[in-house]
Design a protein around this motif. Structure first.
Motif, PDB file in Angstrom:
ATOM      1  N   LEU A  59       0.828  -1.200   0.000  1.00 42.39           N
ATOM      2  CA  LEU A  59       0.000   0.000   0.000  1.00 42.39           C
ATOM      3  C   LEU A  59       0.869   1.260   0.000  1.00 42.39           C
ATOM      4  CD1 LEU A  59      -2.579  -1.172   2.697  1.00 42.39           C
ATOM      5  CD2 LEU A  59      -2.651  -1.507   0.226  1.00 42.39           C
ATOM      6  N   PRO A  60       0.393   2.321  -0.647  1.00 41.29           N
ATOM      7  CA  PRO A  60       1.172   3.568  -0.674  1.00 41.29           C
ATOM      8  C   PRO A  60       1.203   4.230   0.699  1.00 41.29           C
ATOM      9  CG  PRO A  60      -0.988   3.898  -1.669  1.00 41.29           C
ATOM     10  CD  PRO A  60      -0.869   2.425  -1.410  1.00 41.29           C
ATOM     11  N   ILE A  61       2.295   4.929   0.960  1.00 42.66           N
ATOM     12  CA  ILE A  61       2.437   5.707   2.201  1.00 42.66           C
ATOM     13  C   ILE A  61       2.556   7.169   1.803  1.00 42.66           C
ATOM     14  CG2 ILE A  61       3.870   6.161   4.222  1.00 42.66           C
ATOM     15  CD1 ILE A  61       4.768   3.252   4.122  1.00 42.66           C
ATOM     16  N   SER A  62       1.596   7.966   2.200  1.00 43.82           N
ATOM     17  CA  SER A  62       1.564   9.364   1.768  1.00 43.82           C
ATOM     18  C   SER A  62       2.510  10.254   2.567  1.00 43.82           C
ATOM     19  CB  SER A  62       0.139   9.917   1.851  1.00 43.82           C
ATOM     20  OG  SER A  62      -0.354   9.807   3.174  1.00 43.82           O
ATOM     21  N   ASP A  63       2.724   9.916   3.848  1.00 44.07           N
ATOM     22  CA  ASP A  63       3.546  10.777   4.702  1.00 44.07           C
ATOM     23  C   ASP A  63       4.359   9.906   5.655  1.00 44.07           C
ATOM     24  OD1 ASP A  63       4.671  12.603   6.442  1.00 44.07           O
ATOM     25  OD2 ASP A  63       2.888  13.863   6.566  1.00 44.07           O
ATOM     26  N   LYS A  64       5.613   9.638   5.310  1.00 46.17           N
ATOM     27  CA  LYS A  64       6.444   8.770   6.147  1.00 46.17           C
ATOM     28  C   LYS A  64       6.793   9.410   7.483  1.00 46.17           C
ATOM     29  CE  LYS A  64       8.453   6.156   2.339  1.00 46.17           C
ATOM     30  NZ  LYS A  64       9.697   5.726   1.651  1.00 46.17           N
ATOM     31  N   SER A  65       6.924  10.730   7.508  1.00 45.69           N
ATOM     32  CA  SER A  65       7.254  11.394   8.767  1.00 45.69           C
ATOM     33  C   SER A  65       6.112  11.253   9.771  1.00 45.69           C
ATOM     34  CB  SER A  65       7.571  12.880   8.530  1.00 45.69           C
ATOM     35  OG  SER A  65       6.451  13.546   7.957  1.00 45.69           O
ATOM     36  N   LEU A  66       4.871  11.293   9.289  1.00 48.74           N
ATOM     37  CA  LEU A  66       3.729  11.098  10.171  1.00 48.74           C
ATOM     38  C   LEU A  66       3.682   9.655  10.661  1.00 48.74           C
ATOM     39  CD1 LEU A  66       1.145  12.206  11.456  1.00 48.74           C
ATOM     40  CD2 LEU A  66      -0.073  11.638   9.343  1.00 48.74           C
ATOM     41  N   LEU A  67       3.957   8.731   9.770  1.00 50.57           N
ATOM     42  CA  LEU A  67       3.977   7.321  10.141  1.00 50.57           C
ATOM     43  C   LEU A  67       5.054   7.054  11.187  1.00 50.57           C
ATOM     44  CD1 LEU A  67       3.200   4.357   9.788  1.00 50.57           C
ATOM     45  CD2 LEU A  67       4.670   4.268   7.780  1.00 50.57           C
ATOM     46  N   GLN A  68       6.191   7.716  11.036  1.00 53.90           N
ATOM     47  CA  GLN A  68       7.298   7.538  11.968  1.00 53.90           C
ATOM     48  C   GLN A  68       6.882   7.877  13.396  1.00 53.90           C
ATOM     49  OE1 GLN A  68      11.901   8.318  11.306  1.00 53.90           O
ATOM     50  NE2 GLN A  68      10.800  10.236  11.480  1.00 53.90           N
ATOM     51  N   GLN A  69       6.024   8.874  13.551  1.00 55.11           N
ATOM     52  CA  GLN A  69       5.563   9.283  14.873  1.00 55.11           C
ATOM     53  C   GLN A  69       4.638   8.250  15.513  1.00 55.11           C
ATOM     54  OE1 GLN A  69       3.802  13.200  14.500  1.00 55.11           O
ATOM     55  NE2 GLN A  69       5.454  13.907  13.160  1.00 55.11           N
ATOM     56  N   ARG A  70       4.014   7.428  14.695  1.00 58.20           N
ATOM     57  CA  ARG A  70       3.055   6.448  15.207  1.00 58.20           C
ATOM     58  C   ARG A  70       3.697   5.115  15.567  1.00 58.20           C
ATOM     59  NH1 ARG A  70      -1.415   7.305  10.395  1.00 58.20           N
ATOM     60  NH2 ARG A  70      -2.132   9.394  11.004  1.00 58.20           N
ATOM     61  N   MET A  71       4.956   4.934  15.196  1.00 58.94           N
ATOM     62  CA  MET A  71       5.610   3.658  15.422  1.00 58.94           C
ATOM     63  C   MET A  71       5.934   3.455  16.897  1.00 58.94           C
ATOM     64  SD  MET A  71       5.701   2.182  12.480  1.00 58.94           S
ATOM     65  CE  MET A  71       6.890   0.865  12.674  1.00 58.94           C
ATOM     66  N   PRO A  72       6.004   2.190  17.325  1.00 57.56           N
ATOM     67  CA  PRO A  72       6.338   1.918  18.735  1.00 57.56           C
ATOM     68  C   PRO A  72       7.771   2.321  19.040  1.00 57.56           C
ATOM     69  CG  PRO A  72       6.336  -0.114  17.453  1.00 57.56           C
ATOM     70  CD  PRO A  72       5.787   0.951  16.551  1.00 57.56           C
ATOM     71  N   ASP A  73       8.054   2.565  20.329  1.00 55.04           N
ATOM     72  CA  ASP A  73       9.418   2.872  20.741  1.00 55.04           C
ATOM     73  C   ASP A  73      10.312   1.667  20.448  1.00 55.04           C
ATOM     74  OD1 ASP A  73       8.591   5.336  21.673  1.00 55.04           O
ATOM     75  OD2 ASP A  73       8.291   4.630  23.725  1.00 55.04           O
ATOM     76  N   ASN A  74      11.518   1.953  20.044  1.00 57.01           N
ATOM     77  CA  ASN A  74      12.462   0.889  19.756  1.00 57.01           C
ATOM     78  C   ASN A  74      13.765   1.164  20.503  1.00 57.01           C
ATOM     79  OD1 ASN A  74      14.846  -0.290  18.089  1.00 57.01           O
ATOM     80  ND2 ASN A  74      13.066  -1.412  17.341  1.00 57.01           N
ATOM     81  N   PRO A  75      14.150   0.281  21.436  1.00 55.23           N
ATOM     82  CA  PRO A  75      15.353   0.518  22.250  1.00 55.23           C
ATOM     83  C   PRO A  75      16.616   0.706  21.412  1.00 55.23           C
ATOM     84  CG  PRO A  75      14.051  -1.277  23.176  1.00 55.23           C
ATOM     85  CD  PRO A  75      13.436  -0.943  21.847  1.00 55.23           C
ATOM     86  N   TYR A  76      16.724  -0.024  20.303  1.00 55.91           N
ATOM     87  CA  TYR A  76      17.921   0.109  19.479  1.00 55.91           C
ATOM     88  C   TYR A  76      18.028   1.515  18.904  1.00 55.91           C
ATOM     89  CZ  TYR A  76      21.350  -0.510  15.799  1.00 55.91           C
ATOM     90  OH  TYR A  76      22.449  -0.357  14.987  1.00 55.91           O
ATOM     91  N   LEU A  77      16.907   2.034  18.388  1.00 52.50           N
ATOM     92  CA  LEU A  77      16.936   3.371  17.804  1.00 52.50           C
ATOM     93  C   LEU A  77      17.139   4.437  18.877  1.00 52.50           C
ATOM     94  CD1 LEU A  77      14.078   3.155  15.144  1.00 52.50           C
ATOM     95  CD2 LEU A  77      16.551   2.893  14.810  1.00 52.50           C
ATOM     96  N   GLU A  78      16.595   4.204  20.062  1.00 48.21           N
ATOM     97  CA  GLU A  78      16.736   5.191  21.136  1.00 48.21           C
ATOM     98  C   GLU A  78      18.183   5.333  21.597  1.00 48.21           C
ATOM     99  OE1 GLU A  78      14.024   3.838  24.116  1.00 48.21           O
ATOM    100  OE2 GLU A  78      12.240   4.535  23.045  1.00 48.21           O
ATOM    101  N   SER A  79      18.963   4.260  21.445  1.00 51.03           N
ATOM    102  CA  SER A  79      20.366   4.311  21.871  1.00 51.03           C
ATOM    103  C   SER A  79      21.326   4.471  20.692  1.00 51.03           C
ATOM    104  CB  SER A  79      20.721   3.020  22.629  1.00 51.03           C
ATOM    105  OG  SER A  79      20.575   1.881  21.792  1.00 51.03           O
ATOM    106  N   TYR A  80      20.777   4.729  19.508  1.00 48.99           N
ATOM    107  CA  TYR A  80      21.603   4.829  18.298  1.00 48.99           C
ATOM    108  C   TYR A  80      22.518   6.037  18.387  1.00 48.99           C
ATOM    109  CZ  TYR A  80      22.610   4.238  13.298  1.00 48.99           C
ATOM    110  OH  TYR A  80      23.209   4.004  12.083  1.00 48.99           O
ATOM    111  N   THR A  81      23.802   5.828  18.121  1.00 47.43           N
ATOM    112  CA  THR A  81      24.773   6.917  18.260  1.00 47.43           C
ATOM    113  C   THR A  81      25.127   7.581  16.924  1.00 47.43           C
ATOM    114  OG1 THR A  81      26.595   5.307  18.112  1.00 47.43           O
ATOM    115  CG2 THR A  81      25.799   5.904  20.323  1.00 47.43           C
TER     116      THR A  81
END
Length: 197
Positions: free
Chosen positions: A79-101
Motif C-alpha cells: 500500500l502507498p504511504i503518503s507521509d512517512k514522517s507522520l507514520l514515523q511518529q506512530r511507530m512503537p518505541d524501539n530501544p535500538y533506535l533510542e540508543s543509536y549513536t
C-alpha cells in the motif's frame, strides 16, 4: 514462474536471488517482498537473517517455521504511504533506535525514488503491506506498517505496527481464495501466491 510477491516479474529474477544469497535487496520494499516470498517457499533462515541483528535473538527459527508451515499464502498487497514522517511518529518505541549513536535519516518518498537511489547508513524506511493467507479453513489478513533500517551496506527488518483484522470462515462451496477457480472443498493443493492456475 511468476514471483510469489506479486511483482509481475519472474521469481528467478525477482526474489529468488535474495533468498539464495546471490544478491541483496537494494530497497526496503524489495526486502519486504523477499521476506514474503521466503515465507511462501520455506526459506526460514533467510527470514531470521534479515531481522535486524538487535532483534534476531528474539526470533526462534522453530516459531518462524511453524507459522510458515501452517499458513498458505495467497496474496500480497503493498500500500502507498503518503507521509512517512507522520507514520514515523506512530511507530512503537524501539530501544535500538533510542540508543543509536549515529545519524538517522528518513528515506525519500516512494514517488521520488529511482533504481539508483542509494541509501545512507542509518536510513529508515517504511513499507505498508497486507499479506493474505489460508489457515485452519479461514482467510486471514496480516496488515503491517514495517520499519526497516539500512546498516552495514544492507537493509534489515527492524520492527512494525500490526493492524487487527477479523478472520473470514471459508465455506466448502466458496470459491477458493487461492484463485484456482475451484470450490474450496475440492481445491487441493491450493495455488501458491501469485501463481497461475
Amino acid at each position: 514462474m511468476g514471483c510469489y510477491c506479486g511483482s509481475d516479474q519472474v521469481f528467478a529474477s525477482c526474489c529468488q536471488p535474495f533468498l539464495i544469497g546471490t544478491a541483496l535487496p537494494q530497497t526496503a520494499p524489495e526486502l519486504m517482498r523477499s521476506r514474503y516470498s521466503a515465507y511462501c517457499t520455506g526459506h526460514i533462515q533467510y527470514i531470521k537473517n534479515t531481522y535486524h541483528p538487535s532483534q534476531q535473538s528474539d526470533q526462534a527459527e522453530t516459531d518462524i517455521a511453524a507459522f510458515a508451515d501452517s499458513a498458505h499464502f495467497v496474496g500480497l498487497s503493498v500500500l502507498p504511504i503518503s507521509d512517512k514522517s507522520l507514520l514515523q511518529q506512530r511507530m512503537p518505541d524501539n530501544p535500538y533506535l533510542e540508543s543509536y549513536t549515529g545519524t538517522l535519516s528518513l528515506a525519500a518518498p516512494d514517488t521520488v525514488k529511482t533504481a539508483t537511489t542509494a541509501a545512507a547508513e542509518g536510513c529508515i524506511d517504511y513499507v505498508h503491506f497486507i499479506a493474505r493467507f489460508i489457515m485452519q479453513d479461514k482467510l486471514q489478513q496480516l496488515e503491517e506498517q514495517s520499519r526497516f533500517i539500512f546498516e552495514q551496506q544492507q537493509w534489515w527488518y527492524l520492527d512494525g505496527c500490526l493492524f487487527s483484522h477479523a478472520s473470514q470462515k471459508i465455506n466448502r462451496n466458496d470459491a477458493c481464495p487461492c484463485g484456482s477457480g475451484k470450490k474450496y472443498k475440492v481445491c487441493r493443493p491450493h495455488l501458491m501466491s501469485a501463481q497461475q492456475s
